[in-house]
Design a protein around this motif. Structure first.
Motif, PDB file in Angstrom:
ATOM      1  N   ASN A 186      -5.383   7.677   9.513  1.00  0.00           N
ATOM      2  CA  ASN A 186      -4.318   8.383   9.821  1.00  0.00           C
ATOM      3  C   ASN A 186      -3.507   8.041  10.751  1.00  0.00           C
ATOM      4  O   ASN A 186      -2.373   8.315  10.626  1.00  0.00           O
ATOM      5  CB  ASN A 186      -4.828   9.976   9.696  1.00  0.00           C
ATOM      6  N   GLY A 187      -3.940   7.531  11.770  1.00  0.00           N
ATOM      7  CA  GLY A 187      -3.159   7.001  12.934  1.00  0.00           C
ATOM      8  C   GLY A 187      -2.835   5.590  13.023  1.00  0.00           C
ATOM      9  O   GLY A 187      -2.620   5.213  14.100  1.00  0.00           O
ATOM     10  N   VAL A 188      -3.037   4.924  11.732  1.00  0.00           N
ATOM     11  CA  VAL A 188      -2.798   3.660  11.954  1.00  0.00           C
ATOM     12  C   VAL A 188      -1.634   3.273  11.144  1.00  0.00           C
ATOM     13  O   VAL A 188      -1.238   3.707  10.006  1.00  0.00           O
ATOM     14  CB  VAL A 188      -4.042   2.750  11.139  1.00  0.00           C
ATOM     15  N   ALA A 189      -0.810   2.336  11.941  1.00  0.00           N
ATOM     16  CA  ALA A 189       0.128   1.411  11.061  1.00  0.00           C
ATOM     17  C   ALA A 189      -0.337   0.081  10.565  1.00  0.00           C
ATOM     18  O   ALA A 189      -1.096  -0.462  11.559  1.00  0.00           O
ATOM     19  CB  ALA A 189       1.473   0.972  12.268  1.00  0.00           C
ATOM     20  N   ALA A 190      -0.555  -0.011   9.261  1.00  0.00           N
ATOM     21  CA  ALA A 190      -1.266  -1.380   8.863  1.00  0.00           C
ATOM     22  C   ALA A 190       0.022  -2.236   8.397  1.00  0.00           C
ATOM     23  O   ALA A 190       0.904  -1.675   7.770  1.00  0.00           O
ATOM     24  CB  ALA A 190      -2.154  -0.939   7.725  1.00  0.00           C
ATOM     25  N   VAL A 191      -0.446  -3.476   8.236  1.00  0.00           N
ATOM     26  CA  VAL A 191       0.503  -4.568   7.950  1.00  0.00           C
ATOM     27  C   VAL A 191      -0.277  -5.164   6.684  1.00  0.00           C
ATOM     28  O   VAL A 191      -1.603  -5.497   6.865  1.00  0.00           O
ATOM     29  CB  VAL A 191       1.029  -5.529   8.678  1.00  0.00           C
ATOM     30  N   PHE A 192       0.586  -5.715   5.575  1.00  0.00           N
ATOM     31  CA  PHE A 192      -0.085  -6.330   4.597  1.00  0.00           C
ATOM     32  C   PHE A 192       0.696  -7.548   4.123  1.00  0.00           C
ATOM     33  O   PHE A 192       1.435  -8.098   4.366  1.00  0.00           O
ATOM     34  CB  PHE A 192      -0.188  -5.519   3.378  1.00  0.00           C
ATOM     35  N   GLU A 193      -0.252  -8.416   3.329  1.00  0.00           N
ATOM     36  CA  GLU A 193       0.327  -9.541   2.715  1.00  0.00           C
ATOM     37  C   GLU A 193      -0.309  -9.501   1.371  1.00  0.00           C
ATOM     38  O   GLU A 193      -1.340  -9.045   1.202  1.00  0.00           O
ATOM     39  CB  GLU A 193      -0.536 -11.011   3.147  1.00  0.00           C
ATOM     40  N   TYR A 194       0.705  -9.637   0.362  1.00  0.00           N
ATOM     41  CA  TYR A 194       0.088  -9.035  -1.123  1.00  0.00           C
ATOM     42  C   TYR A 194       0.992 -10.107  -1.780  1.00  0.00           C
ATOM     43  O   TYR A 194       2.279 -10.637  -1.708  1.00  0.00           O
ATOM     44  CB  TYR A 194       0.997  -8.054  -1.195  1.00  0.00           C
ATOM     45  N   ALA A 195       0.146 -10.805  -2.806  1.00  0.00           N
ATOM     46  CA  ALA A 195       0.654 -11.912  -3.806  1.00  0.00           C
ATOM     47  C   ALA A 195       0.522 -11.594  -5.155  1.00  0.00           C
ATOM     48  O   ALA A 195      -0.587 -10.756  -5.655  1.00  0.00           O
ATOM     49  CB  ALA A 195       0.047 -13.125  -3.673  1.00  0.00           C
ATOM     50  N   VAL A 196       1.546 -11.281  -5.942  1.00  0.00           N
ATOM     51  CA  VAL A 196       1.559 -11.165  -7.330  1.00  0.00           C
ATOM     52  C   VAL A 196       1.914 -12.556  -7.971  1.00  0.00           C
ATOM     53  O   VAL A 196       2.814 -13.240  -7.998  1.00  0.00           O
ATOM     54  CB  VAL A 196       2.790 -10.368  -7.762  1.00  0.00           C
ATOM     55  N   GLU A 197       1.027 -13.053  -8.919  1.00  0.00           N
ATOM     56  CA  GLU A 197       1.129 -14.225  -9.654  1.00  0.00           C
ATOM     57  C   GLU A 197       1.986 -13.981 -10.893  1.00  0.00           C
ATOM     58  O   GLU A 197       2.003 -12.785 -11.321  1.00  0.00           O
ATOM     59  CB  GLU A 197      -0.264 -14.822 -10.012  1.00  0.00           C
ATOM     60  N   GLU A 198       2.596 -15.040 -11.532  1.00  0.00           N
ATOM     61  CA  GLU A 198       3.363 -14.895 -12.624  1.00  0.00           C
ATOM     62  C   GLU A 198       2.251 -14.197 -14.004  1.00  0.00           C
ATOM     63  O   GLU A 198       3.062 -13.390 -14.593  1.00  0.00           O
ATOM     64  CB  GLU A 198       3.981 -16.076 -13.176  1.00  0.00           C
ATOM     65  N   SER A 199       1.337 -14.494 -14.039  1.00  0.00           N
ATOM     66  CA  SER A 199       0.372 -13.611 -14.809  1.00  0.00           C
ATOM     67  C   SER A 199       0.209 -12.350 -14.655  1.00  0.00           C
ATOM     68  O   SER A 199      -0.458 -11.719 -15.438  1.00  0.00           O
ATOM     69  CB  SER A 199      -1.110 -14.655 -14.841  1.00  0.00           C
ATOM     70  N   GLY A 200       0.407 -11.797 -13.436  1.00  0.00           N
ATOM     71  CA  GLY A 200       0.179 -10.426 -12.997  1.00  0.00           C
ATOM     72  C   GLY A 200      -1.020 -10.121 -12.386  1.00  0.00           C
ATOM     73  O   GLY A 200      -1.033  -9.140 -11.855  1.00  0.00           O
ATOM     74  N   LYS A 201      -1.709 -11.206 -12.040  1.00  0.00           N
ATOM     75  CA  LYS A 201      -2.776 -11.055 -11.031  1.00  0.00           C
ATOM     76  C   LYS A 201      -2.300 -10.808  -9.772  1.00  0.00           C
ATOM     77  O   LYS A 201      -1.419 -11.257  -9.182  1.00  0.00           O
ATOM     78  CB  LYS A 201      -3.787 -12.320 -11.023  1.00  0.00           C
ATOM     79  N   VAL A 202      -2.905  -9.981  -9.029  1.00  0.00           N
ATOM     80  CA  VAL A 202      -2.696  -9.327  -7.597  1.00  0.00           C
ATOM     81  C   VAL A 202      -3.682  -9.720  -6.765  1.00  0.00           C
ATOM     82  O   VAL A 202      -4.808  -9.317  -6.805  1.00  0.00           O
ATOM     83  CB  VAL A 202      -2.040  -8.006  -7.368  1.00  0.00           C
TER      84      VAL A 202
END
Length: 134
Positions: free
Chosen positions: A110-126
């Motif tokens: 609840n008190g965390v700011a989180a950062v992300f890296e997220y990849a979406v492939e052309e096939s739809g895989k994440v």
């Protein structure tokens, strides 16, 4: 500064809708289902986000989701990020997440700011990784 890794996910895009093309700025809605870990616990994640194609070719996105553990704990989140198309036909996202939960094992989020890296492939895989931002 990046802190500890909070979790990872892998999954699939389950749906895409075009919401608008007004003014030449396409707005899409994407839904995803994934599995992974959060604070070491096995989780399932469901998310929906909207993204806007901007004039410079980048994407701006906002979304929300619910993460559930096998034991029945739930964690909700809201996020925002910027996406860039990559050379293989997918999109690489970078952004921030903000969690909310009453589950005792996850309440520190609840008190965390989180950062992300997220990849979406052309096939739809994440695939994605989330870290605490200290």
């Amino acid at each position: 500064m990046l802190g500890e890794e909070l979790g990872t996910i892998t999954g699939e895009t389950t749906g895409i809708r075009v919401l608008s093309t007004d003014g030449g700025h396409a707005v899409t809605e994407t839904s995803v289902q994934a599995t992974g870990t959060l604070l070491g616990a096995a989780v399932k994640d469901m998310a929906t986000y909207e993204s806007v194609l901007r004039a410079d070719g980048t994407l701006f996105g906002e979304g929300q989701g619910i993460t559930m553990t096998q034991g029945g704990d739930t964690i909700t989140w809201h996020g925002t990020g910027v996406g860039r198309f990559n050379g293989s036909g997918g999109v690489d996202w970078r952004g921030a997440l903000f969690y909310e939960t009453a589950a005792a094992d996850f309440v520190r989020l609840n008190g965390v700011a989180a950062v992300f890296e997220y990849a979406v492939e052309e096939s739809g895989k994440v695939t994605g990784t989330v870290w605490e931002w200290k």
